[in-house]
Design a protein around this motif. Structure first.
Motif, PDB file in Angstrom:
ATOM      1  N   SER A 295      49.828 -74.373  -9.145  1.00  0.00           N
ATOM      2  CA  SER A 295      50.108 -73.081  -9.733  1.00  0.00           C
ATOM      3  C   SER A 295      49.298 -73.121 -11.349  1.00  0.00           C
TER       4      SER A 295
ATOM      5  N   GLY B 162      53.688 -72.093  -3.774  1.00  0.00           N
ATOM      6  CA  GLY B 162      54.658 -72.669  -3.007  1.00  0.00           C
ATOM      7  C   GLY B 162      54.508 -73.927  -2.395  1.00  0.00           C
ATOM      8  N   TRP B 163      55.354 -74.766  -2.471  1.00  0.00           N
ATOM      9  CA  TRP B 163      55.294 -76.021  -1.732  1.00  0.00           C
ATOM     10  C   TRP B 163      54.746 -76.027  -0.367  1.00  0.00           C
TER      11      TRP B 163
ATOM     12  N   ASN C 102      52.315 -78.241  -4.773  1.00  0.00           N
ATOM     13  CA  ASN C 102      52.533 -76.837  -4.992  1.00  0.00           C
ATOM     14  C   ASN C 102      51.608 -76.552  -6.378  1.00  0.00           C
TER      15      ASN C 102
ATOM     16  N   THR D 265      48.166 -72.088   3.660  1.00  0.00           N
ATOM     17  CA  THR D 265      49.387 -72.873   3.190  1.00  0.00           C
ATOM     18  C   THR D 265      50.046 -74.030   3.991  1.00  0.00           C
TER      19      THR D 265
END
Length: 123
Positions: A87, A41-42, A85, A105
């Motif tokens: 991934s 997630g950003w 983000n 985060t």
């Protein structure tokens, strides 16, 4: 007692995705390893840079000015304040070096957010 550690081996043994574990301390920083798949997630870290090292696999770090793709043995520093983000299309093993004040985060809390106590659990 001093002993060597094998970051890739520790990361590979983890059963939770996106749940970094502290494996060493360096001055005011933690060395962490994680097993990742999918996106986290950003988010951003307003006051801390974040160093990613790919131990095994392929990690993509999307940023507003374009992505960075990392493969085995490559590293990248996300500068403080930059939204990103990370991934991975397949399982990827990573090592992170972050200040002890860095929130997992950053400025976002989501289902993948892990507290420092969770990250300090023994592996």
């Amino acid at each position: 007692m001093s002993r060597a550690i094998a970051p890739a081996q520790i990361a590979d043994s983890l059963t939770e995705l996106w749940s970094p574990r502290v494996v060493a301390e360096l001055d005011d920083s933690y060395v962490k390893v994680a097993k990742v798949h999918g996106a986290i997630g950003w988010h951003s870290h307003e006051h801390e840079d974040e160093l990613f090292v790919v131990l095994k696999g392929h990690l993509r770090i999307d940023m507003e000015d374009g992505p960075v793709d990392l493969r085995d043995g490559e590293l990248f520093v996300v500068p403080k304040g930059v939204r990103h983000n990370p991934s991975a299309q397949e399982i990827c093993l990573v090592m992170l070096i972050e200040r002890k004040t860095t929130l997992h985060t950053g400025d976002v809390v989501n289902d993948k957010t892990r507290s420092l106590a969770e990250q300090l659990r023994p592996v």
